[in-house]
Design a protein around this motif. Structure first.
Motif, PDB file in Angstrom:
ATOM      1  N   THR A  45       0.857  -1.183   0.000  1.00 30.35           N
ATOM      2  CA  THR A  45       0.000   0.000   0.000  1.00 30.35           C
ATOM      3  C   THR A  45       0.893   1.233   0.000  1.00 30.35           C
ATOM      4  O   THR A  45       2.055   1.177   0.420  1.00 30.35           O
ATOM      5  N   GLU A  46       0.347   2.341  -0.443  1.00 27.10           N
ATOM      6  CA  GLU A  46       1.120   3.588  -0.495  1.00 27.10           C
ATOM      7  C   GLU A  46       1.574   4.008   0.897  1.00 27.10           C
ATOM      8  O   GLU A  46       2.711   4.472   1.082  1.00 27.10           O
ATOM      9  N   ALA A  47       0.725   3.823   1.897  1.00 23.28           N
ATOM     10  CA  ALA A  47       1.069   4.233   3.265  1.00 23.28           C
ATOM     11  C   ALA A  47       2.193   3.372   3.833  1.00 23.28           C
ATOM     12  O   ALA A  47       3.086   3.872   4.530  1.00 23.28           O
ATOM     13  N   LYS A  48       2.161   2.067   3.544  1.00 26.76           N
ATOM     14  CA  LYS A  48       3.250   1.194   3.994  1.00 26.76           C
ATOM     15  C   LYS A  48       4.565   1.587   3.353  1.00 26.76           C
ATOM     16  O   LYS A  48       5.609   1.632   4.013  1.00 26.76           O
ATOM     17  N   VAL A  49       4.524   1.849   2.057  1.00 29.62           N
ATOM     18  CA  VAL A  49       5.749   2.216   1.335  1.00 29.62           C
ATOM     19  C   VAL A  49       6.325   3.521   1.880  1.00 29.62           C
ATOM     20  O   VAL A  49       7.538   3.648   2.061  1.00 29.62           O
ATOM     21  N   ARG A 152       4.484   7.345  15.132  1.00 29.85           N
ATOM     22  CA  ARG A 152       3.267   6.684  15.611  1.00 29.85           C
ATOM     23  C   ARG A 152       2.103   6.964  14.664  1.00 29.85           C
ATOM     24  O   ARG A 152       1.291   6.084  14.370  1.00 29.85           O
ATOM     25  N   GLU A 153       2.046   8.176  14.169  1.00 28.16           N
ATOM     26  CA  GLU A 153       0.994   8.545  13.211  1.00 28.16           C
ATOM     27  C   GLU A 153       1.162   7.786  11.896  1.00 28.16           C
ATOM     28  O   GLU A 153       0.176   7.330  11.295  1.00 28.16           O
ATOM     29  N   LEU A 154       2.403   7.620  11.444  1.00 28.87           N
ATOM     30  CA  LEU A 154       2.654   6.904  10.199  1.00 28.87           C
ATOM     31  C   LEU A 154       2.317   5.423  10.316  1.00 28.87           C
ATOM     32  O   LEU A 154       1.787   4.817   9.378  1.00 28.87           O
ATOM     33  N   PHE A 155       2.613   4.822  11.461  1.00 25.28           N
ATOM     34  CA  PHE A 155       2.253   3.416  11.682  1.00 25.28           C
ATOM     35  C   PHE A 155       0.735   3.244  11.669  1.00 25.28           C
ATOM     36  O   PHE A 155       0.212   2.281  11.087  1.00 25.28           O
ATOM     37  N   ALA A 156       0.020   4.161  12.319  1.00 20.57           N
ATOM     38  CA  ALA A 156      -1.442   4.077  12.364  1.00 20.57           C
ATOM     39  C   ALA A 156      -2.035   4.202  10.965  1.00 20.57           C
ATOM     40  O   ALA A 156      -3.014   3.517  10.625  1.00 20.57           O
ATOM     41  N   LYS A 157      -1.444   5.042  10.150  1.00 21.28           N
ATOM     42  CA  LYS A 157      -1.927   5.238   8.782  1.00 21.28           C
ATOM     43  C   LYS A 157      -1.626   4.015   7.912  1.00 21.28           C
ATOM     44  O   LYS A 157      -2.437   3.624   7.062  1.00 21.28           O
ATOM     45  N   ALA A 158      -0.462   3.396   8.118  1.00 21.63           N
ATOM     46  CA  ALA A 158      -0.049   2.258   7.296  1.00 21.63           C
ATOM     47  C   ALA A 158      -0.789   0.980   7.670  1.00 21.63           C
ATOM     48  O   ALA A 158      -0.977   0.093   6.820  1.00 21.63           O
ATOM     49  N   PHE A 159      -1.207   0.877   8.937  1.00 22.70           N
ATOM     50  CA  PHE A 159      -1.892  -0.341   9.413  1.00 22.70           C
ATOM     51  C   PHE A 159      -3.176   0.056  10.123  1.00 22.70           C
ATOM     52  O   PHE A 159      -3.317  -0.105  11.342  1.00 22.70           O
ATOM     53  N   PRO A 160      -4.138   0.582   9.364  1.00 26.45           N
ATOM     54  CA  PRO A 160      -5.341   1.167   9.974  1.00 26.45           C
ATOM     55  C   PRO A 160      -6.250   0.162  10.674  1.00 26.45           C
ATOM     56  O   PRO A 160      -7.022   0.546  11.546  1.00 26.45           O
ATOM     57  N   GLY A 161      -6.171  -1.110  10.348  1.00 27.97           N
ATOM     58  CA  GLY A 161      -7.048  -2.091  10.974  1.00 27.97           C
ATOM     59  C   GLY A 161      -6.498  -2.691  12.252  1.00 27.97           C
ATOM     60  O   GLY A 161      -7.163  -3.494  12.905  1.00 27.97           O
ATOM     61  N   ALA A 174       6.617  -2.835   6.743  1.00 27.80           N
ATOM     62  CA  ALA A 174       6.733  -1.546   6.063  1.00 27.80           C
ATOM     63  C   ALA A 174       8.048  -1.437   5.295  1.00 27.80           C
ATOM     64  O   ALA A 174       8.072  -1.010   4.140  1.00 27.80           O
ATOM     65  N   VAL A 175       9.147  -1.851   5.924  1.00 28.55           N
ATOM     66  CA  VAL A 175      10.450  -1.815   5.245  1.00 28.55           C
ATOM     67  C   VAL A 175      10.413  -2.708   4.009  1.00 28.55           C
ATOM     68  O   VAL A 175      10.864  -2.321   2.918  1.00 28.55           O
ATOM     69  N   ALA A 176       9.852  -3.902   4.153  1.00 33.83           N
ATOM     70  CA  ALA A 176       9.779  -4.838   3.030  1.00 33.83           C
ATOM     71  C   ALA A 176       8.902  -4.287   1.911  1.00 33.83           C
ATOM     72  O   ALA A 176       9.214  -4.454   0.726  1.00 33.83           O
ATOM     73  N   ALA A 177       7.807  -3.638   2.268  1.00 31.51           N
ATOM     74  CA  ALA A 177       6.916  -3.066   1.254  1.00 31.51           C
ATOM     75  C   ALA A 177       7.651  -2.015   0.427  1.00 31.51           C
ATOM     76  O   ALA A 177       7.498  -1.953  -0.803  1.00 31.51           O
ATOM     77  N   PHE A 178       8.459  -1.194   1.084  1.00 36.11           N
ATOM     78  CA  PHE A 178       9.256  -0.212   0.350  1.00 36.11           C
ATOM     79  C   PHE A 178      10.288  -0.899  -0.527  1.00 36.11           C
ATOM     80  O   PHE A 178      10.455  -0.569  -1.710  1.00 36.11           O
ATOM     81  N   GLU A 179      10.974  -1.894   0.013  1.00 35.81           N
ATOM     82  CA  GLU A 179      12.024  -2.574  -0.746  1.00 35.81           C
ATOM     83  C   GLU A 179      11.466  -3.276  -1.982  1.00 35.81           C
ATOM     84  O   GLU A 179      12.164  -3.403  -2.994  1.00 35.81           O
ATOM     85  N   ARG A 180      10.207  -3.712  -1.926  1.00 37.39           N
ATOM     86  CA  ARG A 180       9.616  -4.373  -3.102  1.00 37.39           C
ATOM     87  C   ARG A 180       9.362  -3.390  -4.245  1.00 37.39           C
ATOM     88  O   ARG A 180       9.135  -3.811  -5.378  1.00 37.39           O
ATOM     89  N   THR A 181       9.393  -2.113  -3.970  1.00 34.18           N
ATOM     90  CA  THR A 181       9.236  -1.131  -5.057  1.00 34.18           C
ATOM     91  C   THR A 181      10.551  -0.870  -5.778  1.00 34.18           C
ATOM     92  O   THR A 181      10.566  -0.188  -6.804  1.00 34.18           O
TER      93      THR A 181
END
Length: 362
Positions: A45-49, A152-161, A174-181
């Motif tokens: 997801t964009e937020a994770k990246v 903390r705000e970025l984590f909440a946005k990346a994993f909203p559920g 999150a690190v892995a999601a960025f690295e996959r790009t």
């Protein structure tokens, strides 16, 4: 009488033998996918990246506050650091060369010895390694990061559920999601195999044929030139013994037998000097070469591989042509800007201490 089923290793060996015996026209040259994978266990997801990118460039969760992922895997270049072995916190160095992160999304195992089954597992390793980032535990690293309000705000946005998004698992996701790009498709080679026959020079085409004819494709096959990993289950990597032929000058000159390979971690005799087959994508940008970083130039690396893996003395013309072909594997790099990191105004999150051991163990 019960039929004997061939093992996976025998099947791979048989496939390798067929590739060596074949010719360039028969080999199935494949282009790199233009989109990275998005696994079910960690959909991109964009937020994770966005979160992962900040974590990748942030040195503050290393023991000394000086080493980030990008320190050893510099995305402004070939995603290594140009050193034989990388320098971590407090000037410490490890035993192995930093593998590139570009196109790591297309590898089914990570690290030279394949001890991490995916990018999520890989992301944990350097953080707690004493010669890399040197933190006492992953929990300590996460605690340091989430002491910063912006994170903390970025984590909440990346994993909203998630009721508690600031976890170790989410950190590495999150690190892995960025690295996959971080993929580099559309190299001259990719354009060539898609039909643009002007994308490679005559010498590069000759080198491409030589690369196959001498046997390089027996290991460096597939779209990423790292074996058939893209068709393998996650964690089930493609390994090769290195060096295979030891009765030559290169083995001693470059100290190729000192490292036990996978056996260093597994303790198995069958894993002695076994390594994951590395990608050759962007290989011209990742000198020095091999697991110990002892070979300074690509032409010399090609000569060494010819002798220690194929037991062949490659001619000057063969080496020159293969190197020309390998230059054609440099792809198009995505535009990456340095991220603005969250801050805690008026205070530091890095412990102030002159004692390296106390900082890393705290």
């Amino acid at each position: 009488m019960k039929a004997i089923q061939p093992t996976r290793g025998r099947l791979l060996a048989a496939a390798a033998a067929l590739l060596v015996a074949g010719n360039a026209a028969a080999y199935d040259w494949q282009a790199l996918p233009e989109k990275p994978p998005s696994p079910k266990h960690n959909p991109t997801t964009e937020a994770k990246v966005e979160l992962g990118k900040k974590l990748y460039f942030d040195p503050r969760y290393s023991a000394s506050g000086t080493v980030s992922c990008n320190t050893c895997h510099n995305l402004m270049e070939g995603s290594d650091d140009g050193r034989p072995t990388s320098m971590g916190v407090f000037g410490r160095t490890g035993p192995r060369n930093a593998p590139p992160v570009w196109n790591a999304a297309f590898m089914s195992t990570q690290f030279w010895d394949g001890r991490a089954k995916n990018l999520e597992e890989q992301a944990k390793g350097p953080i707690t390694a004493g010669v890399e980032m040197g933190m006492g535990s992953m929990d300590m690293a996460v605690e340091r990061v989430i002491s910063i309000d912006g994170y903390r705000e970025l984590f909440a946005k990346a994993f909203p559920g998630d009721s508690n998004p600031t976890t170790v698992d989410n950190f590495v996701k999150a690190v892995a999601a960025f690295e996959r790009t971080l993929i580099t498709p559309n190299s001259p080679y990719d354009q060539y195999v898609k039909g643009d026959k002007s994308a490679l020079s005559d010498q590069q085409v000759r080198g491409m044929k030589t690369f196959n004819e001498v046997g390089c494709t027996s290991c460096h096959s597939g779209p990423a030139f790292n074996g058939p990993q893209m068709n393998m289950p996650e964690g089930q990597g493609f390994y090769q013994k290195f060096p295979t032929f030891t009765d030559n000058e290169y083995v001693k000159k470059y100290n190729l037998m000192a490292d036990k390979g996978r056996a260093r971690g597994t303790g198995k005799e069958s894993d002695l000097h076994m390594y994951k087959v590395p990608t050759l994508r962007n290989v011209t940008l990742t000198a020095p070469y091999f697991h110990n970083g002892q070979v300074e130039t690509l032409p010399e690396a090609v000569r060494v591989m010819g002798k220690v893996q194929l037991n062949k003395d490659l001619s000057k013309q063969q080496v020159t042509d293969i190197v020309a072909f390998l230059n054609g594997l440099t792809g198009e790099f995505p535009e990456i800007t340095m991220p603005r990191l969250p801050s805690n105004p008026g205070e530091t999150v890095v412990e102030v201490s002159g004692d390296a051991e106390s900082v890393s163990a705290h």
